[in-house]
Design an enzyme around this catalytic site. Structure first.
Site, PDB file in Angstrom:
ATOM      1  N   ASN A  25       4.771   4.051   0.861  1.00 34.50           N
ATOM      2  CA  ASN A  25       4.316   2.801   1.471  1.00 34.50           C
ATOM      3  C   ASN A  25       2.820   2.803   1.676  1.00 34.50           C
ATOM      4  O   ASN A  25       2.187   3.864   1.794  1.00 34.50           O
ATOM      5  CB  ASN A  25       5.022   2.544   2.805  1.00 34.50           C
ATOM      6  CG  ASN A  25       4.601   3.503   3.886  1.00 34.50           C
ATOM      7  OD1 ASN A  25       5.134   4.603   3.973  1.00 34.50           O
ATOM      8  ND2 ASN A  25       3.648   3.119   4.707  1.00 34.50           N
ATOM      9  N   CYS A  26       2.246   1.588   1.690  1.00 34.01           N
ATOM     10  CA  CYS A  26       0.849   1.420   2.070  1.00 34.01           C
ATOM     11  C   CYS A  26       0.840   0.709   3.422  1.00 34.01           C
ATOM     12  O   CYS A  26       1.786   0.835   4.189  1.00 34.01           O
ATOM     13  CB  CYS A  26       0.091   0.639   1.003  1.00 34.01           C
ATOM     14  SG  CYS A  26       0.737  -1.018   0.720  1.00 34.01           S
ATOM     15  N   MET A  27      -0.175  -0.062   3.711  1.00 36.26           N
ATOM     16  CA  MET A  27      -0.281  -0.715   5.017  1.00 36.26           C
ATOM     17  C   MET A  27       0.808  -1.766   5.241  1.00 36.26           C
ATOM     18  O   MET A  27       1.279  -1.958   6.352  1.00 36.26           O
ATOM     19  CB  MET A  27      -1.655  -1.393   5.147  1.00 36.26           C
ATOM     20  CG  MET A  27      -2.816  -0.428   5.169  1.00 36.26           C
ATOM     21  SD  MET A  27      -2.941   0.506   6.696  1.00 36.26           S
ATOM     22  CE  MET A  27      -3.580  -0.747   7.803  1.00 36.26           C
ATOM     23  N   ARG A  29       3.339  -2.646   2.332  1.00 31.98           N
ATOM     24  CA  ARG A  29       4.361  -2.704   1.290  1.00 31.98           C
ATOM     25  C   ARG A  29       5.150  -1.407   1.141  1.00 31.98           C
ATOM     26  O   ARG A  29       4.587  -0.321   1.254  1.00 31.98           O
ATOM     27  CB  ARG A  29       3.720  -3.021  -0.063  1.00 31.98           C
ATOM     28  CG  ARG A  29       2.823  -4.227  -0.069  1.00 31.98           C
ATOM     29  CD  ARG A  29       2.279  -4.440  -1.476  1.00 31.98           C
ATOM     30  NE  ARG A  29       1.211  -5.429  -1.479  1.00 31.98           N
ATOM     31  CZ  ARG A  29       0.595  -5.839  -2.568  1.00 31.98           C
ATOM     32  NH1 ARG A  29       0.956  -5.367  -3.747  1.00 31.98           N
ATOM     33  NH2 ARG A  29      -0.363  -6.731  -2.493  1.00 31.98           N
TER      34      ARG A  29
END
Length: 453
Positions: A25-27, A29
């Site tokens: 995951n990113c910030m 998504r």
């Protein structure tokens, strides 16, 4: 639904855990690489609880859940999938072909690496930036009497924490991203280039400047050091690798930095500062406003191509050299105009699912998280995306007119007001309002085709 239930549902909709190659995951998504993308039910995922949008990018299926939520859902997906995943040769070949065809270009990979250098530092930028914002507000409110107090000194010390060792942190992260087996070497090189001892060294009759070129110089020398390190390992015997490779890498990199790369980085950094001063920060108001309008209007398309990642070093370098970045408030208007465009869509649409998506995306949109609105509302509808771009041009022009700058990066939207330099929080909010209104009006003017329920 609980986060676990959302995760179980997502795993089923992408074809089961055996179809998931990797998950991260990113910030905002949950990013998944799948063996067979045809097994994923995209429409069902879009309608699933918690999902704010779905994107196919960088060879991944990316489901937008928003900040905070995405960490919890991804953690549950990781547990369900397990650490060990069998990888078939056909799946590997197909994935590589897709990556090569769509995203695996040298230019785009370099931009990704540059972005990844700074992603781990964003929480620190936010934390220190907010502390500096408190100091700025107190300084404006109480004047010089406050600035000399012990409290002000301590708060300033905390607020400047990440910036005081930024060269070292960037050096370490850059070394990792560009493939070094000695990432701490990057930190050492960053420390050398920012060392106060450089002021005592004269080369070609000119004293060196500590930190010249900022993080641009650091990244240049770290990339060189990684190349030297890899070259050494091709011919240095294993028994001597521990001694020879670090010694040769460090020595050649430092010499190259002092004689060539730091002056080059300094030239680039100075040029960026000059360009900003002559355009966005220009005393010629027409040039400044036009530059702000163009920058704001083009930022969303830049985000779509991934090229916006190259702007992070520019923001950071401006903050280090000038004390603030005038680019960030201008570019942030792109997300603000998305809010205005979405409100226009929400007002006009009769599609219940679109209304729900818009309402869910507006809250993070006000807080500077624009992805749910981009991928869930404006981009699929087409014209609202163009309306948002035009609205951002208006907002960018307003920000440039008032010369609004931010003392840190990492946040956008309304929270960015806390980071505005020189007590210009009020005029920043004027720019925010202008972006909202312009995005709304342009979307109303252009209209859009309301999707069938």
């Amino acid at each position: 639904m609980t986060n676990l239930e959302i995760a179980k549902n997502l795993v089923e909709l992408v074809g089961g855990k055996d179809n998931i190659k990797s998950v991260a995951n990113c910030m905002t998504r949950c990013r998944m690489e799948l063996f067979d993308y045809s097994k994923a039910d995209i429409e069902a995922i879009k309608k699933s609880e918690g999902a704010l949008g779905v994107v196919n990018a960088d060879g991944q299926l990316q489901v937008i859940y928003g900040p905070g939520k995405v960490n919890k859902v991804t953690a549950e997906v990781s547990k369900l999938v397990g650490k060990k995943v069998l990888i078939g040769e056909d799946a590997i070949k197909a994935t590589k072909e897709k990556l090569k065809e769509k995203n695996d270009t040298k230019f785009k990979n370099i931009l990704k690496k540059l972005g990844n250098v700074f992603i781990p530092l964003i929480p620190l930028f936010v934390a220190c930036g907010l502390v500096l914002a408190v100091n700025n507000i107190c300084g404006v409110q109480f004047g010089d009497a406050y600035k000399t107090t012990t409290a002000a000194q301590i708060i300033g010390l905390i607020g400047n924490g990440v910036f005081s060792i930024l060269s070292i942190l960037v050096g370490v992260n850059a070394a990792k991203e560009f493939g070094s087996e000695m990432p701490m070497m990057g930190g050492v090189l960053g420390g050398i280039l920012s060392s106060a001892a450089l002021a005592n060294i004269t080369i070609f009759g000119k004293a060196l400047t500590p930190g010249r070129g900022g993080i641009i110089s650091v990244i240049l020398v770290v990339v060189l050091s990684v190349y030297i390190e890899k070259a050494c390992r091709k011919f240095v015997p294993d028994v001597l690798d521990l001694f020879v490779t670090p010694l040769v890498t460090l020595t050649i990199s430092v010499l190259a930095a002092l004689f060539v790369l730091q002056p080059v980085g300094g030239f680039i950094s100075d040029s960026i500062g000059t360009i900003v001063a002559q355009t966005i920060a220009s005393d010629n108001m027409i040039v400044s406003v036009l530059s702000g309008a163009v920058s704001g209007a083009l930022f969303l398309p830049l985000v779509m191509t991934g090229m916006h990642q190259a702007l992070t070093p520019i923001h950071t370098d401006l903050i280090a050299n000038v004390g603030f970045t005038v680019l960030l408030p201008i570019l942030a208007t792109a997300g603000m105009a998305q809010v205005g465009a979405t409100i226009a869509v929400l007002r006009r649409t009769k599609n219940e699912r679109l209304k729900k998506t818009a309402k869910n995306g507006l809250v993070p949109g006000f807080l500077g998280i624009g992805e749910p609105l981009i991928y869930g509302i404006t981009l699929p509808l087409g014209k609202p995306f163009l309306g948002a771009c035009l609205g951002a041009g208006v907002g960018g022009a307003v920000m440039a007119f008032f010369k609004v700058g931010s003392v840190a990066i990492g946040v956008s939207g309304l929270p960015l007001a806390l980071l505005i330099a020189d007590g210009k929080m009020f005029v920043f909010l004027i720019g925010v309002l202008a972006s909202y209104v312009a995005g709304y009006l342009f979307t109303e003017l252009l209209g859009f085709e309301d999707p069938v329920e």
